[in-house]
Design a protein around this motif. Structure first.
Motif, PDB file in Angstrom:
ATOM      1  N   THR B 113      26.066   3.754   4.278  1.00 33.13           N
ATOM      2  CA  THR B 113      27.408   3.226   4.022  1.00 33.13           C
ATOM      3  C   THR B 113      27.674   3.160   2.524  1.00 33.13           C
ATOM      4  N   GLU B 114      26.715   2.656   1.766  1.00 36.89           N
ATOM      5  CA  GLU B 114      26.875   2.620   0.308  1.00 36.89           C
ATOM      6  C   GLU B 114      27.135   4.010  -0.264  1.00 36.89           C
ATOM      7  N   LEU B 115      26.496   5.005   0.362  1.00 35.95           N
ATOM      8  CA  LEU B 115      26.559   6.363  -0.179  1.00 35.95           C
ATOM      9  C   LEU B 115      27.701   7.175   0.426  1.00 35.95           C
ATOM     10  N   GLY B 116      28.556   6.536   1.215  1.00 40.95           N
ATOM     11  CA  GLY B 116      29.784   7.194   1.639  1.00 40.95           C
ATOM     12  C   GLY B 116      29.802   7.773   3.046  1.00 40.95           C
ATOM     13  N   MET B 117      28.778   7.493   3.851  1.00 43.10           N
ATOM     14  CA  MET B 117      28.727   7.975   5.239  1.00 43.10           C
ATOM     15  C   MET B 117      30.006   7.612   5.998  1.00 43.10           C
ATOM     16  N   PHE B 118      30.522   8.554   6.776  1.00 47.71           N
ATOM     17  CA  PHE B 118      31.753   8.329   7.556  1.00 47.71           C
ATOM     18  C   PHE B 118      31.440   7.648   8.887  1.00 47.71           C
ATOM     19  N   ALA B 119      30.369   8.067   9.543  1.00 47.01           N
ATOM     20  CA  ALA B 119      29.996   7.496  10.836  1.00 47.01           C
ATOM     21  C   ALA B 119      28.501   7.676  11.053  1.00 47.01           C
ATOM     22  N   PHE B 120      27.955   6.847  11.948  1.00 49.91           N
ATOM     23  CA  PHE B 120      26.529   6.934  12.283  1.00 49.91           C
ATOM     24  C   PHE B 120      26.377   7.088  13.789  1.00 49.91           C
ATOM     25  N   MET B 121      25.533   8.017  14.199  1.00 48.76           N
ATOM     26  CA  MET B 121      25.326   8.297  15.619  1.00 48.76           C
ATOM     27  C   MET B 121      23.826   8.246  15.954  1.00 48.76           C
ATOM     28  N   PRO B 122      23.376   7.174  16.623  1.00 48.36           N
ATOM     29  CA  PRO B 122      21.972   7.155  17.061  1.00 48.36           C
ATOM     30  C   PRO B 122      21.808   8.113  18.240  1.00 48.36           C
ATOM     31  N   ILE B 123      20.745   8.902  18.236  1.00 49.81           N
ATOM     32  CA  ILE B 123      20.572   9.912  19.282  1.00 49.81           C
ATOM     33  C   ILE B 123      19.168   9.841  19.885  1.00 49.81           C
ATOM     34  N   THR B 124      19.059  10.333  21.096  1.00 52.19           N
ATOM     35  CA  THR B 124      17.778  10.351  21.810  1.00 52.19           C
ATOM     36  C   THR B 124      17.102  11.696  21.578  1.00 52.19           C
ATOM     37  N   LEU B 125      15.891  11.672  21.033  1.00 52.48           N
ATOM     38  CA  LEU B 125      15.146  12.908  20.788  1.00 52.48           C
ATOM     39  C   LEU B 125      13.816  12.855  21.532  1.00 52.48           C
ATOM     40  N   GLN B 126      13.227  14.060  21.742  1.00 57.17           N
ATOM     41  CA  GLN B 126      12.005  14.129  22.543  1.00 57.17           C
ATOM     42  C   GLN B 126      10.851  13.333  21.939  1.00 57.17           C
ATOM     43  N   ARG B 127      10.755  13.330  20.597  1.00 62.93           N
ATOM     44  CA  ARG B 127       9.594  12.691  19.974  1.00 62.93           C
ATOM     45  C   ARG B 127       9.840  11.247  19.536  1.00 62.93           C
ATOM     46  N   ASP B 128      10.967  10.662  19.892  1.00 65.87           N
ATOM     47  CA  ASP B 128      11.205   9.251  19.560  1.00 65.87           C
ATOM     48  C   ASP B 128      10.092   8.378  20.135  1.00 65.87           C
ATOM     49  N   VAL B 129       9.599   7.450  19.331  1.00 64.52           N
ATOM     50  CA  VAL B 129       8.595   6.502  19.837  1.00 64.52           C
ATOM     51  C   VAL B 129       9.318   5.318  20.482  1.00 64.52           C
ATOM     52  N   VAL B 130      10.520   5.060  19.992  1.00 60.65           N
ATOM     53  CA  VAL B 130      11.301   3.921  20.447  1.00 60.65           C
ATOM     54  C   VAL B 130      12.326   4.384  21.484  1.00 60.65           C
ATOM     55  N   LYS B 131      12.543   3.555  22.510  1.00 58.68           N
ATOM     56  CA  LYS B 131      13.608   3.847  23.483  1.00 58.68           C
ATOM     57  C   LYS B 131      14.591   2.686  23.505  1.00 58.68           C
ATOM     58  N   TRP B 132      15.871   2.982  23.624  1.00 51.06           N
ATOM     59  CA  TRP B 132      16.867   1.946  23.874  1.00 51.06           C
ATOM     60  C   TRP B 132      17.363   2.154  25.301  1.00 51.06           C
ATOM     61  N   THR B 133      17.347   1.087  26.087  1.00 49.42           N
ATOM     62  CA  THR B 133      17.887   1.193  27.450  1.00 49.42           C
ATOM     63  C   THR B 133      18.710  -0.054  27.745  1.00 49.42           C
ATOM     64  N   GLY B 134      19.547   0.052  28.775  1.00 45.88           N
ATOM     65  CA  GLY B 134      20.322  -1.097  29.258  1.00 45.88           C
ATOM     66  C   GLY B 134      21.128  -1.764  28.162  1.00 45.88           C
ATOM     67  N   GLN B 135      21.056  -3.082  28.137  1.00 50.39           N
ATOM     68  CA  GLN B 135      21.832  -3.882  27.186  1.00 50.39           C
ATOM     69  C   GLN B 135      21.499  -3.579  25.731  1.00 50.39           C
ATOM     70  N   LYS B 136      20.275  -3.112  25.500  1.00 50.76           N
ATOM     71  CA  LYS B 136      19.840  -2.869  24.127  1.00 50.76           C
ATOM     72  C   LYS B 136      20.754  -1.853  23.425  1.00 50.76           C
ATOM     73  N   ILE B 137      21.324  -0.928  24.207  1.00 57.14           N
ATOM     74  CA  ILE B 137      22.174   0.108  23.615  1.00 57.14           C
ATOM     75  C   ILE B 137      23.394  -0.514  22.935  1.00 57.14           C
ATOM     76  N   SER B 138      24.073  -1.421  23.627  1.00 60.13           N
ATOM     77  CA  SER B 138      25.257  -2.027  23.004  1.00 60.13           C
ATOM     78  C   SER B 138      24.864  -3.076  21.968  1.00 60.13           C
ATOM     79  N   GLN B 139      23.736  -3.768  22.194  1.00 57.62           N
ATOM     80  CA  GLN B 139      23.293  -4.760  21.207  1.00 57.62           C
ATOM     81  C   GLN B 139      22.956  -4.103  19.874  1.00 57.62           C
ATOM     82  N   ARG B 140      22.260  -2.979  19.942  1.00 60.20           N
ATOM     83  CA  ARG B 140      21.893  -2.278  18.700  1.00 60.20           C
ATOM     84  C   ARG B 140      23.134  -1.724  18.010  1.00 60.20           C
ATOM     85  N   GLN B 141      24.068  -1.208  18.817  1.00 57.26           N
ATOM     86  CA  GLN B 141      25.300  -0.677  18.229  1.00 57.26           C
ATOM     87  C   GLN B 141      26.053  -1.792  17.500  1.00 57.26           C
TER      88      GLN B 141
END
Lengths: 269, 269
Positions: B113-141
């Motif tokens: 944000t400081e550096l001028g980012m317009f938007a941020f999109m968290p995405i699910t990738l094959q090698r992610d160690v962390v998973k967001w499921t259920g309520q966590k998705i909206s809580q993290r957002q």
């Protein structure tokens, strides 16, 4: 601030790197430093026969094989010298910042190392909220030096950035004589919209030059400090129209230096 | 991840900024949102008559005076419209990264944000160690959106970057059609020394373009993911010869985009 490239998280496609203090010789056996042996054996869970990258005191890079594990001691054999692209910036950039709260300097040193910083100099400024005195000065330096070493290994640098002991403002002014270019990032200049200064400064850099850049702490630099820096030959630069936090500004500068010197086909600087 | 520009630490020379949801009118009275009122009254300890900067829903900037304090409610009057340089990047850069451990995404969003980012999109990738499921998705957002708002205020942005809900990889591929340029930062390309790709990509940007850039998480992107992205028109870029951590790479890209579009006198992009 730990290392986080565990076997699970790396996907296993990039070899772990460590530094050794001696000059490497093909075929020679070397022992890893205690911290590194712990990391390789306990965190990475490496077995005899696995390979890592070792960088010696002359910035030579070797492929090395884990030859023997005896308790906490890891012995490796240097099996191939790797000739590749240097991962060092062609200009030597020393980042000097005032003292900040929380773990901000940890972040500046870790990220600065990833981005090619040559050295880090913590400095005393009038508006610092934090003070380091007595033993804390060497303790903080040691902590930051350890962070620089680990970040240099993770980012596959060929040298570990030096972390200086705390410098008083007068010592910064005196030290500046030794650098080819001295810069100060100053927010008041940003307001005046004089953004071309950074571009001009970067295009004056030539391969091998040394650069010292001073950044404020959270409180910013005082006008008096900026005046004194200018009297000692520092040029003011801005870092874009947005207000960057004290820990973000050095990363912006280093990224721009990398871009201009490493990414644009400008070979000389 | 709190705001840390307290009165002591700022030196008092830069006005605090807040966003308001309505369209501003000179002379009008507005109430700050609850969080902002808390920050202004409790953290900044502002008194009636003190001034702040307010940015309205049309990105108009106003000087405003604290007119009344009633309990936790702060009412301000808009006393002058400020016409100045835009603090928004001329290209709209969406940063898409896989899920990371610890508070790394917090940092990417704050610094991005400081550096001028317009938007941020968290995405699910094959090698992610962390998973967001259920309520966590909206809580993290929600958490990341709050961080973006506070960072936008501190860095004097004129808009708050949007934080998207978690996107699956397929959703990223589908969403990419809406962007002018789609990039993927890929380490394997870095090894091949093809650094000119970034410079070429940046020089293709024109004012008003939208850019989507995908970054791996700690584990990096799989070859399969990179292939699919390429099939959907993504261009691979590298970010210099050093291995950047997952949270550092987007900051490098944003710094380079700022440098090329805001600092080199290239007016068009």
């Amino acid at each position: 601030m730990g290392r986080d490239y565990s076997p699970e998280s790396r996907g296993g496609h990039l070899m772990q790197q460590y530094f050794i203090e001696q000059v490497g010789q093909l075929g020679a056996y070397v022992e890893l430093a205690k911290d590194d042996a712990h990391h390789l054996l306990r965190v990475m869970r490496a077995k005899v026969g696995e390979e890592v990258t070792l960088v010696d005191s002359k910035q030579q890079v070797f492929r090395a094989k884990l030859n023997q594990i005896e308790g906490k001691i890891a012995t490796l054999q240097l099996i191939e010298q790797i000739e590749g692209q240097s991962t060092e910036l062609s200009v030597q950039v020393t980042i000097a910042t005032g003292l900040s709260k929380h773990d901000k300097l940890d972040w500046v040193v870790q990220k600065g190392t990833e981005l090619g910083m040559f050295a880090f100099m913590p400095i005393t400024l009038q508006r610092d909220v934090v003070k380091w005195t007595g033993q804390k000065i060497s303790q903080r330096q040691e902590r930051l030096q350890k962070i620089a070493k680990e970040a240099a290994e993770q980012s596959h640098r060929q040298r570990i950035p030096q972390v200086h002991l705390l410098h008083s403002f007068k010592e910064v002014l005196a030290a500046s004589a030794a650098y080819t270019h001295c810069l100060v990032a100053y927010e008041e200049v940003a307001k005046a919209g004089q953004h071309e200064y950074l571009n001009q400064a970067l295009h004056n850099f030539t391969s091998g030059d040394s650069v010292l850049c001073v950044f404020g702490s959270e409180g910013g630099l005082t006008e008096d400090e900026v005046s004194q820096l200018k009297e000692h030959g520092f040029e003011t630069i801005t870092l874009g129209p947005r207000i960057l936090r004290t820990e973000t500004a050095p990363l912006y500068l280093l990224s721009c230096i990398s871009f201009v010197t490493e990414m644009t086909g400008k070979k000389d600087a």
